[in-house]
Design an enzyme around this catalytic site. Structure first.
Site, PDB file in Angstrom:
ATOM      1  N   HIS A 282       0.802  -1.224   0.000  1.00  0.00           N
ATOM      2  CA  HIS A 282       0.000   0.000   0.000  1.00  0.00           C
ATOM      3  C   HIS A 282       0.838   1.279   0.000  1.00  0.00           C
ATOM      4  O   HIS A 282       0.280   2.368  -0.087  1.00  0.00           O
ATOM      5  CB  HIS A 282      -0.991  -0.028   1.180  1.00  0.00           C
ATOM      6  CG  HIS A 282      -2.185  -0.877   0.886  1.00  0.00           C
ATOM      7  ND1 HIS A 282      -3.478  -0.534   1.219  1.00  0.00           N
ATOM      8  CD2 HIS A 282      -2.286  -2.070   0.254  1.00  0.00           C
ATOM      9  CE1 HIS A 282      -4.309  -1.475   0.803  1.00  0.00           C
ATOM     10  NE2 HIS A 282      -3.606  -2.416   0.235  1.00  0.00           N
TER      11      HIS A 282
ATOM     12  N   SER B  48      -0.316  -1.245  -6.254  1.00  0.00           N
ATOM     13  CA  SER B  48      -0.137  -2.377  -7.159  1.00  0.00           C
ATOM     14  C   SER B  48       0.624  -2.006  -8.425  1.00  0.00           C
ATOM     15  O   SER B  48       0.452  -0.909  -8.964  1.00  0.00           O
ATOM     16  CB  SER B  48      -1.511  -2.924  -7.560  1.00  0.00           C
ATOM     17  OG  SER B  48      -2.134  -3.536  -6.468  1.00  0.00           O
TER      18      SER B  48
ATOM     19  N   LYS C  91     -14.620  -7.781  -8.254  1.00  0.00           N
ATOM     20  CA  LYS C  91     -13.802  -8.653  -9.108  1.00  0.00           C
ATOM     21  C   LYS C  91     -13.169  -9.778  -8.277  1.00  0.00           C
ATOM     22  O   LYS C  91     -13.113 -10.932  -8.713  1.00  0.00           O
ATOM     23  CB  LYS C  91     -12.723  -7.822  -9.808  1.00  0.00           C
ATOM     24  CG  LYS C  91     -12.096  -8.534 -10.992  1.00  0.00           C
ATOM     25  CD  LYS C  91     -11.146  -7.629 -11.753  1.00  0.00           C
ATOM     26  CE  LYS C  91     -10.474  -8.399 -12.869  1.00  0.00           C
ATOM     27  NZ  LYS C  91      -9.529  -7.576 -13.628  1.00  0.00           N
ATOM     28  N   ASP C  92     -12.712  -9.433  -7.074  1.00  0.00           N
ATOM     29  CA  ASP C  92     -12.148 -10.456  -6.188  1.00  0.00           C
ATOM     30  C   ASP C  92     -13.215 -11.446  -5.728  1.00  0.00           C
ATOM     31  O   ASP C  92     -12.950 -12.643  -5.600  1.00  0.00           O
ATOM     32  CB  ASP C  92     -11.491  -9.795  -4.964  1.00  0.00           C
ATOM     33  CG  ASP C  92     -10.109  -9.228  -5.292  1.00  0.00           C
ATOM     34  OD1 ASP C  92      -9.609  -9.509  -6.391  1.00  0.00           O
ATOM     35  OD2 ASP C  92      -9.545  -8.511  -4.448  1.00  0.00           O
TER      36      ASP C  92
ATOM     37  N   GLU D 207       4.592 -33.682  -1.029  1.00  0.00           N
ATOM     38  CA  GLU D 207       3.391 -33.252  -1.723  1.00  0.00           C
ATOM     39  C   GLU D 207       3.785 -32.591  -3.042  1.00  0.00           C
ATOM     40  O   GLU D 207       4.917 -32.132  -3.216  1.00  0.00           O
ATOM     41  CB  GLU D 207       2.628 -32.257  -0.839  1.00  0.00           C
ATOM     42  CG  GLU D 207       2.067 -32.905   0.415  1.00  0.00           C
ATOM     43  CD  GLU D 207       0.599 -33.222   0.290  1.00  0.00           C
ATOM     44  OE1 GLU D 207       0.259 -34.219  -0.390  1.00  0.00           O
ATOM     45  OE2 GLU D 207      -0.219 -32.499   0.862  1.00  0.00           O
TER      46      GLU D 207
END
Lengths: 418, 252
Positions: free
Chosen positions: A213, A217, A241-242, A285
């Site tokens: 922040h 972005s 959108k998220d 894994e």
């Protein structure tokens, strides 16, 4: 950003003393976000959602789990059979680990493609690498808890790596085990670590967001936001959108949980741990397999350093080298959109990681040994040679002046990726 | 390009997930009643499976994670469960004199173990340990298809160049082909209560179905809930997508 004025007297009273409402307004509502983020930018928040699911299901699972070598295996099965919706909790948790890594790996590759690690986001990126390390440690300790055959033998193989440390290796391993072999003290402390580490990850995520922040972005064009014409408020544009992205992720995640819950698991882990019987083929894994391949790629000593030590160093270095990437990549252009050669090299590197995963999943026999060595060599070559040299040599395409210029019709550059 | 990236990511999961599952002899995929996302355990098959398990398997194998009461979840009445449990003896105690004693099993008991401990099991089985079968179908690559093949694909005469140790049997799918378990399900090994002909294939299929249920007793509930969740999520995600388009429409 202006300080909002609150009209509700209670909110006003609280906000004057603890400005959580102003904070939320600044960081979740008005927060200026590039208007051109594509769906690859969804995976950070998706990983965050999965982390919360993992912590929530994990807390409930721990209420019915017994970290003791005699009871651990049966207690997991008891959760599956006798705890109300215990099977759901356990399968959510088990598959959630895979979903977490899928989300985070996509998140990391997105950062690699669009140069999100470059100035001024180096610390943001490095915190991400630390989170990745912490995730791997959490996943590994979690894999041990059901105390199946793979749990036990993976714990044995991985802890034995520390014997590679000169002089004190043996002592370190005994200290880690709490004894002279993987046993009850080991299981106990792994449970403790497995409960602790996710909260450390959670804290690191906040630092990650804090750093995010500050400069905000990155975006597919890779040029900084230059003003309000380049941004949109986080809410409602990116909250919705998220949310949509989360719906898609849940469809995939829950399809595994409900219809193929053991897809990612080795069947051997449903056999209770037996220290006297080594499984023919010990595998971690899927999300750790590329690193397992790197560990096993070193078959000969070099400069009197034993192969095992080299393998261990290379394995840790393969993740750690990411932290140096902001300086290894010498290109001034962030986004691969304007780096025609890097765009190809990126996919080559991606395929290299898939090859390493394939090699790690299979016994080191025949051509796979050489393939693993070549893929490992290329992995490091990518970071140590290709990235520095390419940044200097590559003739980049013209970078648009701003995000707006790039996304407006008639702007300087095309908006398509490839 | 985007779809190809997604495809590659899925491929990564598939390649690494199935890379290790492709070893061993080829198993014929059986048509199981519990297969697919709508599959449920066929109750008649399951009943026959319980019978085969109790009359054949239970004499050597334990099923320590399953209780007799669990049979109530798949159509057995309370009295029936009691009667099945009562056919077996379990050790209980200590009593007021400090002694252990045996008594008929109750619905709350786990399936009775045939041996006191692993050593006793080995002693009675030529040195081999019959594994607990509670999660056997989850614990073997190939799952139900493997267990079915293991039970039904014994060869009376091993290949000429194969050296079979004393007291061992040749099995087509067992790793290494040498198995200590004698062919357990010869023709008519049980007399089915429902009159079905007890062929090796029939019994293998029935008992495998039972073992899948024993390993995943939650399967029917899981799939049922899963379908509801998927329908709900699909609708929710579609609406979120529509909302996303609506909210973003003023930007384009």
């Amino acid at each position: 950003m202006t300080t909002p004025t609150w009209t509700n007297p209670i909110i006003k009273w609280i906000d004057y003393r603890l400005p959580i409402f102003t904070f939320t307004q600044h960081h979740l509502v008005e927060y200026p976000t590039p208007k051109n983020l594509n769906y690859w930018w969804n995976f950070g928040s998706l990983a965050g959602v999965v982390l919360v699911i993992m912590i929530a299901t994990g807390i409930f699972l721990s209420m019915s789990y017994t970290p003791h070598v005699d009871y651990a295996f049966d207690s997991v099965e008891r959760i599956m059979r006798d705890v109300n919706y215990g099977w759901l909790l356990r399968y959510l948790h088990m598959n959630g680990g895979s979903m977490f890594f899928i989300a985070v790996y996509i998140h990391v590759f997105r950062g690699l493609y669009y140069g999100s690690y470059k100035a001024p986001r180096e610390i943001l990126w490095i915190i991400g690498v630390i989170i990745l390390f912490a995730m791997m440690a959490t996943a590994f300790t979690g894999y041990v808890l059901p105390w199946g055959q793979m749990s036990f033998w993976a714990a044995t193989v991985i802890t034995n790596m520390f014997t590679a440390v000169p002089l004190v290796g043996e002592a370190i391993v005994n200290w880690l085990w709490g004894g002279f072999a993987v046993g009850n003290p080991t299981l106990n402390r792994f449970f403790s670590f497995h409960y602790l580490l996710p909260f450390i990850i959670f804290a690191l995520v906040f630092v990650h967001l804090w750093a995010l922040h500050v400069h905000k972005s990155n975006n597919p064009v890779g040029v900084d936001m230059k003003g309000p014409q380049d941004t949109i408020p986080f809410h409602p544009y990116y909250t919705i959108k998220d949310a949509y992205g989360m719906g898609v992720l849940m469809l995939v995640y829950l399809a595994f949980v409900f219809f193929a819950p053991n897809f990612f698991l080795e069947p051997d882990n449903y056999i209770e741990a037996n220290p006297l019987q080594t499984p023919p083929h010990i595998v971690p894994e899927w999300y750790l397999m590329p690193f397992y391949a790197i560990l096993r790629a070193f078959t000969q000593e070099f400069l009197w350093i034993p192969a095992k030590v080299l393998g261990v160093i290379a394995m840790f270095a393969s993740v750690g080298i990411l932290a140096l990437l902001p300086w290894l990549d010498t290109s001034k252009v962030r986004s691969a959109r304007f780096r025609p050669i890097y765009k190809q090299v990126f996919w080559l590197f991606f395929v290299d990681c898939l090859v390493l995963g394939y090699v790690g999943a299979n016994p080191p026999e025949g051509y796979l040994i050489l393939l693993g060595q070549v893929a490992t060599a290329y992995y490091f070559l990518h970071f140590l040679v290709v990235m520095p040299v390419l940044g200097i040599m590559e003739k980049t395409r013209p970078v648009p002046d701003s995000i707006s210029a790039a996304v407006t019709p008639g702007g300087t550059s095309g908006k398509e990726d490839t | 390009m985007r779809t190809s990236i997604l495809g590659a990511t899925v491929a990564l999961a598939l390649v690494t997930g199935s890379a290790t599952a492709s070893e061993g002899p080829k198993l014929a995929a059986q048509n199981w009643s519990f297969g697919g996302i709508f599959g449920t355990f066929d109750r008649a098959t399951l009943r026959r499976g319980v019978q085969v398990y109790n009359e054949v398997c239970a004499s050597c194998h334990s099923l320590k994670l399953v209780a007799y009461r669990n049979l109530g979840d798949v159509g057995y009445g309370a009295e029936e469960v009691k009667a099945i449990a009562a056919e077996f003896e379990v050790t209980d105690g200590p009593n007021d004199d400090g002694d252990m004693f045996t008594r008929p099993a109750l619905p709350a008991d786990r399936f009775a173990a045939p041996f006191e401990n692993d050593k006793a099991a080995r002693a009675a089985n030529n040195g081999a340990l019959p594994p607990d079968l509670s999660v056997i179908t989850k614990a073997r690559k190939g799952g139900s298809d493997y267990i079915y093949a293991l039970l039904s694909r014994y060869a009376e005469d091993p290949p000429a160049d194969f050296e079979l140790s004393d007291g061992m049997y040749y099995n087509e799918v067992f790793p290494g082909h040498q198995i200590a378990m004698s062919p357990p399900l010869g023709e008519d090994a049980v007399e089915y209560a429902d009159g079905t002909k007890a062929t090796t294939a029939q019994m293998s299929k029935d008992v495998t179905t039972f073992l899948v249920w024993a390993a995943e007793p939650e399967m029917e509930e899981r799939k049922r809930l899963g379908i509801i969740v998927m329908i709900f999520l699909t609708a929710l995600t579609a609406m979120l997508y529509a909302l996303k388009r609506m909210i973003w429409s003023d930007l384009h």
